[in-house]
Design a protein around this motif. Structure first.
Motif, PDB file in Angstrom:
ATOM      1  N   ASN A   1       0.335  -5.332   8.277  1.00 42.29           N
ATOM      2  CA  ASN A   1       1.735  -5.061   7.990  1.00 42.29           C
ATOM      3  C   ASN A   1       2.059  -3.608   7.656  1.00 42.29           C
ATOM      4  O   ASN A   1       3.161  -3.143   7.948  1.00 42.29           O
ATOM      5  CB  ASN A   1       2.206  -5.943   6.827  1.00 42.29           C
ATOM      6  N   TYR A   2       1.125  -2.891   7.026  1.00 40.07           N
ATOM      7  CA  TYR A   2       1.420  -1.549   6.529  1.00 40.07           C
ATOM      8  C   TYR A   2       0.314  -0.585   6.955  1.00 40.07           C
ATOM      9  O   TYR A   2      -0.860  -0.945   7.024  1.00 40.07           O
ATOM     10  CB  TYR A   2       1.560  -1.554   5.011  1.00 40.07           C
ATOM     11  N   LEU A   3       0.700   0.672   7.171  1.00 38.77           N
ATOM     12  CA  LEU A   3      -0.199   1.661   7.762  1.00 38.77           C
ATOM     13  C   LEU A   3      -1.344   2.166   6.881  1.00 38.77           C
ATOM     14  O   LEU A   3      -2.361   2.597   7.427  1.00 38.77           O
ATOM     15  CB  LEU A   3       0.609   2.863   8.261  1.00 38.77           C
ATOM     16  N   PRO A   4      -1.252   2.183   5.552  1.00 44.79           N
ATOM     17  CA  PRO A   4      -2.344   2.808   4.790  1.00 44.79           C
ATOM     18  C   PRO A   4      -3.740   2.303   5.143  1.00 44.79           C
ATOM     19  O   PRO A   4      -4.682   3.089   5.182  1.00 44.79           O
ATOM     20  CB  PRO A   4      -1.965   2.503   3.341  1.00 44.79           C
ATOM     21  N   VAL A   5      -3.898   1.022   5.429  1.00 45.66           N
ATOM     22  CA  VAL A   5      -5.238   0.515   5.751  1.00 45.66           C
ATOM     23  C   VAL A   5      -5.788   1.165   7.012  1.00 45.66           C
ATOM     24  O   VAL A   5      -7.006   1.342   7.153  1.00 45.66           O
ATOM     25  CB  VAL A   5      -5.225  -1.026   5.893  1.00 45.66           C
ATOM     26  N   THR A   6      -4.908   1.582   7.918  1.00 45.79           N
ATOM     27  CA  THR A   6      -5.383   2.191   9.160  1.00 45.79           C
ATOM     28  C   THR A   6      -5.925   3.597   8.946  1.00 45.79           C
ATOM     29  O   THR A   6      -6.547   4.153   9.853  1.00 45.79           O
ATOM     30  CB  THR A   6      -4.250   2.243  10.210  1.00 45.79           C
ATOM     31  N   HIS A   7      -5.684   4.166   7.772  1.00 46.89           N
ATOM     32  CA  HIS A   7      -6.173   5.515   7.468  1.00 46.89           C
ATOM     33  C   HIS A   7      -7.569   5.509   6.835  1.00 46.89           C
ATOM     34  O   HIS A   7      -8.144   6.580   6.619  1.00 46.89           O
ATOM     35  CB  HIS A   7      -5.203   6.224   6.525  1.00 46.89           C
ATOM     36  N   VAL A   8      -8.092   4.323   6.525  1.00 48.63           N
ATOM     37  CA  VAL A   8      -9.374   4.256   5.807  1.00 48.63           C
ATOM     38  C   VAL A   8     -10.426   3.470   6.576  1.00 48.63           C
ATOM     39  O   VAL A   8     -11.414   3.027   5.995  1.00 48.63           O
ATOM     40  CB  VAL A   8      -9.182   3.655   4.389  1.00 48.63           C
ATOM     41  N   TYR A   9     -10.255   3.310   7.888  1.00 47.44           N
ATOM     42  CA  TYR A   9     -11.242   2.571   8.665  1.00 47.44           C
ATOM     43  C   TYR A   9     -12.659   3.126   8.525  1.00 47.44           C
ATOM     44  O   TYR A   9     -13.610   2.351   8.328  1.00 47.44           O
ATOM     45  CB  TYR A   9     -10.841   2.531  10.135  1.00 47.44           C
ATOM     46  N   PRO A  10     -12.868   4.451   8.618  1.00 52.28           N
ATOM     47  CA  PRO A  10     -14.244   4.946   8.484  1.00 52.28           C
ATOM     48  C   PRO A  10     -14.862   4.593   7.133  1.00 52.28           C
ATOM     49  O   PRO A  10     -16.042   4.250   7.062  1.00 52.28           O
ATOM     50  CB  PRO A  10     -14.101   6.463   8.656  1.00 52.28           C
ATOM     51  N   GLN A  11     -14.078   4.642   6.079  1.00 55.09           N
ATOM     52  CA  GLN A  11     -14.597   4.306   4.748  1.00 55.09           C
ATOM     53  C   GLN A  11     -14.935   2.819   4.643  1.00 55.09           C
ATOM     54  O   GLN A  11     -15.921   2.446   3.999  1.00 55.09           O
ATOM     55  CB  GLN A  11     -13.585   4.698   3.666  1.00 55.09           C
ATOM     56  N   LEU A  12     -14.128   1.963   5.286  1.00 49.89           N
ATOM     57  CA  LEU A  12     -14.447   0.531   5.282  1.00 49.89           C
ATOM     58  C   LEU A  12     -15.774   0.281   5.993  1.00 49.89           C
ATOM     59  O   LEU A  12     -16.602  -0.504   5.522  1.00 49.89           O
ATOM     60  CB  LEU A  12     -13.323  -0.259   5.954  1.00 49.89           C
ATOM     61  N   VAL A  13     -15.973   0.964   7.112  1.00 50.72           N
ATOM     62  CA  VAL A  13     -17.240   0.824   7.840  1.00 50.72           C
ATOM     63  C   VAL A  13     -18.400   1.331   6.992  1.00 50.72           C
ATOM     64  O   VAL A  13     -19.483   0.726   6.965  1.00 50.72           O
ATOM     65  CB  VAL A  13     -17.168   1.569   9.184  1.00 50.72           C
ATOM     66  N   ASP A  14     -18.187   2.419   6.276  1.00 49.19           N
ATOM     67  CA  ASP A  14     -19.249   2.958   5.421  1.00 49.19           C
ATOM     68  C   ASP A  14     -19.675   1.947   4.368  1.00 49.19           C
ATOM     69  O   ASP A  14     -20.876   1.795   4.075  1.00 49.19           O
ATOM     70  CB  ASP A  14     -18.782   4.244   4.738  1.00 49.19           C
ATOM     71  N   ILE A  15     -18.711   1.250   3.776  1.00 45.86           N
ATOM     72  CA  ILE A  15     -19.036   0.242   2.764  1.00 45.86           C
ATOM     73  C   ILE A  15     -19.845  -0.890   3.399  1.00 45.86           C
ATOM     74  O   ILE A  15     -20.866  -1.331   2.854  1.00 45.86           O
ATOM     75  CB  ILE A  15     -17.754  -0.308   2.108  1.00 45.86           C
TER      76      ILE A  15
END
Length: 272
Positions: free
Chosen positions: A240-254
Motif C-alpha cells: 500500500n505505501y512506498l517506504p517498504v520499497t526503499h528498504v529491500y536491500p536491508q530486508l534481504v540482508d536480514i
C-alpha cells in the motif's frame, strides 16, 4: 609537336589522372570505413544498478507436509530455516510493481493476499503472471473489497470470497484455495464455516508484522523486520505505501544474515 608525340603525352596524362582519382577514392573509402567501424564499436555499457544478492532456493517438493487440520495458520511447522513473507491488499499499483520486481531480481518468494478491487492487480498482471506461474509468488484470497467478515451476512462472506476467487482465476489462471486471509485478521466460527463451504478451508493469519498497513517510516519497518524475521514465522506486510520499497536491500540482508529460506505456503504444505 608532331601527332605521335601529342598522342603519347595525352595518354600519359590520362593514366596519371586516373591513378590520382583511384587513389583518392581508395583513401576516401578507407576514411569512410574507419568512421563506420568507429560508429559500430559498442558504447560503454550503462552502469547496472546494484541489486540485492539472490536468496536461498525453496526446499524440495518432497519436504512438503500436510496442512494441519482445523484452526488458523499462524506459523510454519518445524524448527528449520523457513520464513513466509506474506503481503496484503494492493492499494498502490507502484508498490505491487516494485515488490514484484524485487522478487524477480532477488529470488525472494512471497505470498500475496489479493483484494481484487484494486487496479494494481490488472495493471501489473503482465509482470506478475510469470512469477505466479513459476510458483515464486503465490496468490491467496483476501476478499474482493476488504470488509470485516464478522460484521457482514453469510451471503456477503461467500460473495466476497467467490468474487475474488473468480477474479484471480480470470486474471492469473490460478485457484487461490484453500488459503484466505480475513481482513484485519477478524474471523469466527461462522466466517470459517462459510469460507470452507466455498473452498477456503485455511484461514491464514500471522505471527509477526512489518506494521505497514498505514504509512510509517523506513526505520520502523526495519525495526519490525529485525524483530520478526525468524525461523518458522509467517510475517504480514502490505502493498500500500512506498517506504517498504526503499528498504529491500536491508530486508534481504536480514534474511541472509539469519540463513533463512523464504517460502510460499505452497512450498511448505501439500495441496489438499
Amino acid at each position: 609537336m608532331d601527332r605521335r608525340r601529342f598522342l603519347s603525352a595525352l595518354a600519359a596524362a590520362t593514366l596519371t589522372g586516373t591513378a590520382a582519382v583511384t587513389m583518392g577514392t581508395a583513401c576516401s573509402s578507407r576514411s569512410v570505413g574507419t568512421a563506420v567501424a568507429a560508429a559500430d564499436e559498442p558504447a560503454d555499457p550503462a552502469p547496472v544498478p546494484d541489486l540485492p544478492p539472490a536468496l536461498l532456493p525453496p526446499p524440495p517438493p518432497s519436504a512438503r507436509v500436510p496442512l494441519p487440520g482445523g484452526g488458523s495458520l499462524t506459523a510454519l511447522p518445524g524448527g528449520g530455516d523457513l520464513l513466509a513473507l506474506t503481503v496484503d491488499d494492493g492499494a498502490s499499483s507502484e508498490v505491487v510493481r516494485l515488490y514484484t520486481q524485487f522478487a524477480k531480481d532477488t529470488g525472494i518468494r512471497l505470498t500475496y493476499f489479493v483484494n481484487g478491487q484494486y487496479n494494481s492487480w490488472t495493471e501489473n498482471a503482465g509482470l506478475l503472471r510469470p512469477l505466479v506461474e513459476s510458483g515464486q509468488i503465490q496468490l491467496g484470497n483476501h476478499t474482493y473489497s476488504h470488509p470485516d467478515l464478522t460484521s457482514v451476512s453469510k451471503q456477503q462472506i461467500a460473495d466476497e470470497l467467490t468474487e475474488n476467487g473468480t477474479f484471480l482465476r480470470n486474471t492469473y489462471g490460478m485457484d487461490a484455495a484453500p488459503y484466505f486471509r480475513p481482513p484485519y485478521g477478524r474471523h469466527n466460527a461462522t466466517v470459517d464455516s462459510v469460507a470452507a463451504s466455498v473452498g477456503y478451508t485455511v484461514p491464514t493469519l500471522w505471527f509477526g508484522s512489518l506494521s505497514d498497513s498505514s504509512l510509517i517510516t523506513e526505520e520502523y519497518i526495519l525495526q519490525m523486520a529485525n524483530q520478526y524475521f525468524n525461523p518458522g514465522a509467517i510475517v504480514i506486510g502490505h502493498l500500500n505505501y512506498l517506504p517498504v520499497t526503499h528498504v529491500y536491500p536491508q530486508l534481504v540482508d536480514i534474511i541472509r544474515s539469519r540463513n533463512l529460506r523464504t517460502v510460499t505456503l505452497n512450498d511448505v504444505y501439500l495441496k489438499p
